[in-house]
Design a protein around this motif. Structure first.
Motif, PDB file in Angstrom:
ATOM      1  N   HIS A  96       0.830  -1.210   0.000  1.00 37.13           N
ATOM      2  CA  HIS A  96       0.000   0.000   0.000  1.00 37.13           C
ATOM      3  C   HIS A  96       0.866   1.261   0.000  1.00 37.13           C
ATOM      4  N   ASN A  97       1.889   1.286   0.857  1.00 37.77           N
ATOM      5  CA  ASN A  97       2.784   2.445   0.917  1.00 37.77           C
ATOM      6  C   ASN A  97       3.502   2.650  -0.413  1.00 37.77           C
ATOM      7  N   PHE A  98       3.956   1.556  -1.016  1.00 36.73           N
ATOM      8  CA  PHE A  98       4.643   1.633  -2.296  1.00 36.73           C
ATOM      9  C   PHE A  98       3.722   2.197  -3.376  1.00 36.73           C
ATOM     10  N   VAL A  99       2.525   1.646  -3.487  1.00 34.30           N
ATOM     11  CA  VAL A  99       1.583   2.094  -4.512  1.00 34.30           C
ATOM     12  C   VAL A  99       1.229   3.568  -4.309  1.00 34.30           C
ATOM     13  N   THR A 100       1.034   3.976  -3.070  1.00 29.53           N
ATOM     14  CA  THR A 100       0.718   5.374  -2.773  1.00 29.53           C
ATOM     15  C   THR A 100       1.848   6.292  -3.229  1.00 29.53           C
ATOM     16  N   GLU A 101       3.080   5.942  -2.881  1.00 27.02           N
ATOM     17  CA  GLU A 101       4.238   6.758  -3.274  1.00 27.02           C
ATOM     18  C   GLU A 101       4.431   6.760  -4.786  1.00 27.02           C
ATOM     19  N   LEU A 102       4.244   5.603  -5.415  1.00 24.30           N
ATOM     20  CA  LEU A 102       4.403   5.509  -6.867  1.00 24.30           C
ATOM     21  C   LEU A 102       3.357   6.373  -7.572  1.00 24.30           C
ATOM     22  N   GLU A 103       2.112   6.295  -7.135  1.00 23.04           N
ATOM     23  CA  GLU A 103       1.068   7.121  -7.747  1.00 23.04           C
ATOM     24  C   GLU A 103       1.373   8.599  -7.581  1.00 23.04           C
ATOM     25  N   ARG A 104       1.852   8.974  -6.410  1.00 21.03           N
ATOM     26  CA  ARG A 104       2.150  10.375  -6.117  1.00 21.03           C
ATOM     27  C   ARG A 104       3.313  10.894  -6.976  1.00 21.03           C
ATOM     28  N   ASN A 105       4.265  10.023  -7.299  1.00 17.72           N
ATOM     29  CA  ASN A 105       5.493  10.441  -7.983  1.00 17.72           C
ATOM     30  C   ASN A 105       5.663   9.852  -9.384  1.00 17.72           C
ATOM     31  N   GLN A 106       4.614   9.298  -9.970  1.00 18.79           N
ATOM     32  CA  GLN A 106       4.768   8.591 -11.235  1.00 18.79           C
ATOM     33  C   GLN A 106       5.207   9.492 -12.389  1.00 18.79           C
ATOM     34  N   ASN A 107       4.994  10.793 -12.288  1.00 14.96           N
ATOM     35  CA  ASN A 107       5.450  11.685 -13.354  1.00 14.96           C
ATOM     36  C   ASN A 107       6.966  11.659 -13.492  1.00 14.96           C
ATOM     37  N   ILE A 108       7.670  11.377 -12.394  1.00 21.01           N
ATOM     38  CA  ILE A 108       9.125  11.229 -12.451  1.00 21.01           C
ATOM     39  C   ILE A 108       9.468  10.115 -13.434  1.00 21.01           C
ATOM     40  N   VAL A 109       8.794   8.991 -13.313  1.00 16.76           N
ATOM     41  CA  VAL A 109       9.070   7.844 -14.167  1.00 16.76           C
ATOM     42  C   VAL A 109       8.699   8.173 -15.613  1.00 16.76           C
ATOM     43  N   HIS A 110       7.559   8.844 -15.823  1.00 19.74           N
ATOM     44  CA  HIS A 110       7.163   9.219 -17.179  1.00 19.74           C
ATOM     45  C   HIS A 110       8.207  10.124 -17.825  1.00 19.74           C
ATOM     46  N   LYS A 111       8.753  11.045 -17.071  1.00 17.40           N
ATOM     47  CA  LYS A 111       9.758  11.957 -17.619  1.00 17.40           C
ATOM     48  C   LYS A 111      11.051  11.228 -17.963  1.00 17.40           C
ATOM     49  N   VAL A 112      11.455  10.309 -17.124  1.00 12.46           N
ATOM     50  CA  VAL A 112      12.642   9.507 -17.434  1.00 12.46           C
ATOM     51  C   VAL A 112      12.377   8.706 -18.709  1.00 12.46           C
ATOM     52  N   CYS A 113      11.201   8.108 -18.806  1.00 14.43           N
ATOM     53  CA  CYS A 113      10.846   7.318 -19.993  1.00 14.43           C
ATOM     54  C   CYS A 113      10.869   8.200 -21.242  1.00 14.43           C
ATOM     55  N   ARG A 114      10.404   9.397 -21.124  1.00 13.39           N
ATOM     56  CA  ARG A 114      10.355  10.314 -22.273  1.00 13.39           C
ATOM     57  C   ARG A 114      11.758  10.604 -22.800  1.00 13.39           C
ATOM     58  N   ILE A 115      12.716  10.717 -21.905  1.00 14.40           N
ATOM     59  CA  ILE A 115      14.085  11.037 -22.306  1.00 14.40           C
ATOM     60  C   ILE A 115      14.777   9.838 -22.951  1.00 14.40           C
ATOM     61  N   TYR A 116      14.489   8.633 -22.486  1.00 11.87           N
ATOM     62  CA  TYR A 116      15.222   7.449 -22.931  1.00 11.87           C
ATOM     63  C   TYR A 116      14.495   6.591 -23.967  1.00 11.87           C
ATOM     64  N   THR A 117      13.298   7.001 -24.408  1.00  9.18           N
ATOM     65  CA  THR A 117      12.579   6.220 -25.407  1.00  9.18           C
ATOM     66  C   THR A 117      12.130   7.119 -26.549  1.00  9.18           C
ATOM     67  N   SER A 118      11.738   6.480 -27.657  1.00  2.00           N
ATOM     68  CA  SER A 118      11.346   7.270 -28.820  1.00  2.00           C
ATOM     69  C   SER A 118       9.924   6.997 -29.305  1.00  2.00           C
ATOM     70  N   ASN A 119       9.228   6.048 -28.671  1.00  2.00           N
ATOM     71  CA  ASN A 119       7.835   5.823 -29.058  1.00  2.00           C
ATOM     72  C   ASN A 119       7.021   5.346 -27.855  1.00  2.00           C
ATOM     73  N   ARG A 120       5.714   5.292 -28.060  1.00  2.00           N
ATOM     74  CA  ARG A 120       4.774   4.973 -26.983  1.00  2.00           C
ATOM     75  C   ARG A 120       5.007   3.571 -26.405  1.00  2.00           C
ATOM     76  N   ASP A 121       5.253   2.580 -27.262  1.00  2.00           N
ATOM     77  CA  ASP A 121       5.453   1.216 -26.774  1.00  2.00           C
ATOM     78  C   ASP A 121       6.708   1.118 -25.912  1.00  2.00           C
ATOM     79  N   GLN A 122       7.793   1.717 -26.371  1.00  2.00           N
ATOM     80  CA  GLN A 122       9.025   1.724 -25.585  1.00  2.00           C
ATOM     81  C   GLN A 122       8.805   2.446 -24.262  1.00  2.00           C
ATOM     82  N   HIS A 123       8.075   3.564 -24.315  1.00  2.00           N
ATOM     83  CA  HIS A 123       7.762   4.333 -23.111  1.00  2.00           C
ATOM     84  C   HIS A 123       7.034   3.449 -22.107  1.00  2.00           C
ATOM     85  N   ASN A 124       5.995   2.756 -22.570  1.00  2.00           N
ATOM     86  CA  ASN A 124       5.203   1.902 -21.677  1.00  2.00           C
ATOM     87  C   ASN A 124       6.031   0.743 -21.133  1.00  2.00           C
TER      88      ASN A 124
END
Length: 164
Positions: free
Chosen positions: A7-35
């Motif tokens: 529960h604590n992990f999921v709460t923190e991940l939901e709160r901070n998931q934009n961090i992961v999206h931004k990292v994915c945006r920098i290191y990938t070039s399409n939607r599938d790679q991002h996901n």
């Protein structure tokens, strides 16, 4: 693992998931790679979470795991991100869709950032996230002085890329 830990992990991940999206945006070039990279980072965060001691903020720790995962996978494949199944844990995370319709200037900046080395990408990413040099140094594992020097060099490099 306990449901409280999950529960604590999921709460923190939901709160901070934009961090992961931004990292994915920098290191990938399409939607599938991002996901795929988002999934792999989430798996690595979950695996490492029981060892998270709280010596730093969750977001700082999350940056480090996300960047290390992205860099490791990027170096292994260079073209596509391969993920692993992690069937033993199912998370119910309400995902915020990542908006792919960025302004033209942001697209140009991301294109320039993709030309940087792995460590330069990580540094500029943290800088753009308004992290101070101490936090950048702590996350990357370098000295604060080294972070400042590297950042100045990266800024100069990006200016040359954007204004040839």
């Amino acid at each position: 693992m306990s449901t409280n830990l999950e529960h604590n992990f999921v709460t923190e991940l939901e709160r901070n998931q934009n961090i992961v999206h931004k990292v994915c945006r920098i290191y990938t070039s399409n939607r599938d790679q991002h996901n795929d990279l988002f999934q792999e980072i989430t798996i690595q965060l979950w695996k490492a979470y029981p060892k998270f001691r709280g010596d730093s903020k969750f977001s700082t720790w999350m940056y480090r795991v996300a960047l290390n995962t992205a860099i490791t996978l990027y170096r292994k494949s260079k073209r596509s991100v391969k993920t692993q199944d992690y069937e033993s844990v199912i998370f119910k995370i309400s995902s915020v869709d990542y908006d792919d319709t960025e302004e033209e200037q942001l697209k140009i900046m991301y294109k320039a950032i993709k030309q940087l080395s792995d460590i330069e990408k990580a540094l500029i990413f943290l800088y753009l996230e308004d992290k101070n040099y101490r936090e950048i140094a702590q996350t990357i594992g370098i000295t604060e002085v080294n972070a400042r020097v590297k950042m100045n060099r990266i800024k100069t490099k990006l200016k040359k890329i954007l204004n040839p």
